[in-house]
Design an enzyme around this catalytic site. Sequence first.
Site, short mmCIF file in Angstrom:
data_model
loop_
_atom_site.label_atom_id
_atom_site.label_comp_id
_atom_site.label_asym_id
_atom_site.label_seq_id
_atom_site.Cartn_x
_atom_site.Cartn_y
_atom_site.Cartn_z
N PRO A 144 0.78 -1.25 0.00
CA PRO A 144 0.00 0.00 0.00
C PRO A 144 0.81 1.30 0.00
O PRO A 144 0.79 2.07 0.97
CB PRO A 144 -0.84 -0.14 1.26
N CYS A 145 1.48 1.58 -1.11
CA CYS A 145 2.24 2.82 -1.22
C CYS A 145 1.33 4.05 -1.21
O CYS A 145 1.79 5.16 -0.94
CB CYS A 145 3.12 2.80 -2.47
N HIS A 146 0.04 3.85 -1.46
CA HIS A 146 -0.90 4.97 -1.42
C HIS A 146 -1.08 5.51 0.00
O HIS A 146 -1.58 6.62 0.18
CB HIS A 146 -2.25 4.55 -2.01
#
Length: 169
Positions: free
Chosen positions: A135-137
């Site tokens: 989850p780089c968001h």
Amino acid sequence: MTTESTVTCHTVIDSPYGPLTLVADAEGALCGLYMAGQRHRPAEEDFGPRDDTPAAFFEAEEQLTAYFGGRLTSFTVELALRGTPFQRSVWEQLTRIPYGETRTYGELADALGSPGASRAVGLANGRNPVGIIVPCHRVIGSDGSLTGYGGGLDRKRRLLDFERGTALF
């Protein structure tokens, strides 16, 4: 999470963000998840032939469907992430950010024991090959602003709003 493998095939699935390209390695682990128009997206020929049968795709699609349906908050699909040791350490830290929460680049650098490396963390974050699942968001600027996202800031905002329960697909 395994490392360094060879891409063998890909498939394309539908999502609330449009088509997602899933890429598997020779052992059947997921090594890529890319959105249409994504920055740092490899060339199509690097994905190998299209093949919708590997188990990695079924598992990833099932988990993504549950995630987008609000029934899954963390992923367990087997990953084979290709990158430098530093990139892989950043991506591992990303998987530790809880659903619905965010961290800053500086906080990730601190967690890695490299408090001055927030810029390097940002660069590694931008090269994440398995968006959404890794989850780089969930990474934001030190002032709380939404900063770069390979899938575009609109998608980042929508993902964060969805996870916070302020938007539904």
